[in-house]
Design an enzyme around this catalytic site. Structure first.
Site, PDB file in Angstrom:
ATOM      1  N   ASP A  19       0.840  -1.220   0.000  1.00  0.00           N
ATOM      2  CA  ASP A  19       0.000   0.000   0.000  1.00  0.00           C
ATOM      3  C   ASP A  19       0.872   1.267   0.000  1.00  0.00           C
ATOM      4  OD1 ASP A  19       0.986   0.170   2.595  1.00  0.00           O
ATOM      5  OD2 ASP A  19      -0.964  -0.067   3.572  1.00  0.00           O
TER       6      ASP A  19
ATOM      7  N   GLU B  47       3.839   1.003   2.115  1.00  0.00           N
ATOM      8  CA  GLU B  47       4.758  -0.083   1.798  1.00  0.00           C
ATOM      9  C   GLU B  47       4.544  -1.256   2.756  1.00  0.00           C
ATOM     10  OE1 GLU B  47       8.027   3.303   1.106  1.00  0.00           O
ATOM     11  OE2 GLU B  47       6.886   2.427  -0.471  1.00  0.00           O
TER      12      GLU B  47
ATOM     13  N   GLU C 140       8.048  14.417   7.761  1.00  0.00           N
ATOM     14  CA  GLU C 140       7.112  13.361   7.365  1.00  0.00           C
ATOM     15  C   GLU C 140       6.057  13.162   8.444  1.00  0.00           C
ATOM     16  OE1 GLU C 140       8.617   9.188   7.391  1.00  0.00           O
ATOM     17  OE2 GLU C 140       8.051   9.217   5.271  1.00  0.00           O
TER      18      GLU C 140
END
Ligand code: BGC
Length: 367
Positions: free
Chosen positions: A166, A169, A325
């Site tokens: 997905d 990962e 992130e």
């Protein structure tokens, strides 16, 4: 370290555009995060497509087109692999996952020598979608991309149904609803780009509607989209199917229920977890996901909520205005933080995809 005073939207927009421009390589690739150990030297189709879309929305036309040039060159490089995948599937002997196209390429269009959780289909949909959005916005020429578009469509039509990793990962054994949505969005965009011959166009059309039907029937539980076919959980990446991918109309009851479910289960003080059970860096809050929620709210006419998510994303930047992130202010499982910092170092910062999603939301809010 987060910045002390709240950064204004304009200031952050200018920084993000300059940062992305300065880091784009001569080949047109967008590095996922320039210094982060595990990402250094690679460009992802997924991240890059959203980055190009954001740059395109701010009229950074050359930057977006250089990225599409990079995608097209990468796909032409693996043309033989695409043809082998398509022929094997047609013959009823699909190739193993290891022989499918990679998730990321080096800047000079190679597979690279580092192991990765390769075989993800979503990025091959998102680049077509981003190119389609760019052409619709700026009227750019499609001809330079037509061979790569055709190869990508043939690849997706033949293989869209395969389980794969997905967005995160993970879970290679599942068919992920976000991945399916990216593929449907890409195929629909490719049809509109008008370079497919009749047969490929009708295959693309049939596949896109089969995927949409699958999503709306088996990809829904309790009225909301689910993480994978057969699951009952949500994943915050599902918000992208509402905006900007527009696979599910923003006012569709499924879209409304999906946003409610994501917010109930995954949002904490404006920050957004990927999914319950996430342990990557302890499972923190992702600014790019809050921006996807902001985009969906904006499309639903909820300006207040859209601004709320924009402000939260902006609050995550460092003193240098670099957006990470994820942030660790609320971790789902702190016991897993150390293993990732030991393995890969501190959280990827700046992450260009985070900057891009903030840019994309900021664009909507400033129109
Ligand atoms: C994320 C991916 C992302 C990649 C590069 C990974 O940790 O799971 O979604 O594409 O980083 O940013």
């Amino acid at each position: 370290m987060p910045s002390a005073a709240p950064v204004t939207l304009d200031h952050l927009v200018n920084h993000s555009r300059a940062l992305i421009t300065s880091l784009q390589t001569a080949e047109g690739a967008y590095p996922a995060s320039p210094e982060f150990s595990a990402y250094r030297g690679y460009c992802w189709f997924r991240d890059g497509s959203f980055i190009a879309d954001a740059m395109s929305s701010w009229n950074d036309v050359a930057s977006a087109e250089q990225f599409f040039d990079w995608c097209a060159a990468a796909i032409i490089t693996v043309e033989d692999d695409v043809n082998r995948v398509v022929a094997a599937q047609a013959a009823g002997r699909p190739v193993p996952d290891e022989e499918m196209l990679p998730t990321r390429f080096t800047f000079d269009h190679q597979r690279g020598s580092h192991d990765w959780w390769d075989f993800q289909l979503d990025g091959y949909g998102t680049w077509l979608w981003a190119l389609g959005a760019h052409v619709a916005r700026h009227g750019s020429a499609v001809a330079p991309y037509s061979q790569a578009i055709k190869l990508t469509v043939a690849y997706l039509v033949s293989s869209w149904h395969r389980p794969c990793y997905d967005w995160w990962e993970e879970h290679v054994e599942q068919r992920h609803v976000s991945t399916l949505g990216c593929v449907a969005a890409g195929l629909s965009a490719a049809i509109r780009l008008n370079v497919l011959d009749d047969e490929l166009a009708s295959q693309a059309e049939a596949t896109a509607s089969e995927i949409t039907h699958l999503i709306r029937t088996q990809g829904v539980h309790d009225g909301h989209l689910v993480k994978w076919i057969g699951s009952t959980d949500v994943d915050a990446s599902l918000a992208s199917l509402i905006e900007p991918l527009q696979v599910i109309d923003a006012n569709d009851p499924i879209a409304i229920a999906t946003i409610v479910a994501i917010e109930e289960m995954l949002v904490h003080d404006g920050g957004t977890h990927r999914y319950l059970g996430d342990t990557f860096y302890g499972g923190g809050l992702w600014p790019l996901l809050s921006c996807f929620l902001g985009l969906a709210h904006h499309a639903q006419g909820n300006e207040h909520a859209a601004h709320y998510y924009e402000r939260w994303a902006a609050s995550t930047v460092t003193a240098q205005l670099d957006m990470p992130e994820q942030v660790g202010t609320h971790l789902l499982d702190p016991s897993h933080l150390r293993e990732w910092t030991d393995r890969w170092g501190t959280v990827a910062t700046p992450l260009l995809w985070s900057h891009a999603m903030h840019l994309r939301l900021a664009k909507e809010l400033s129109c």
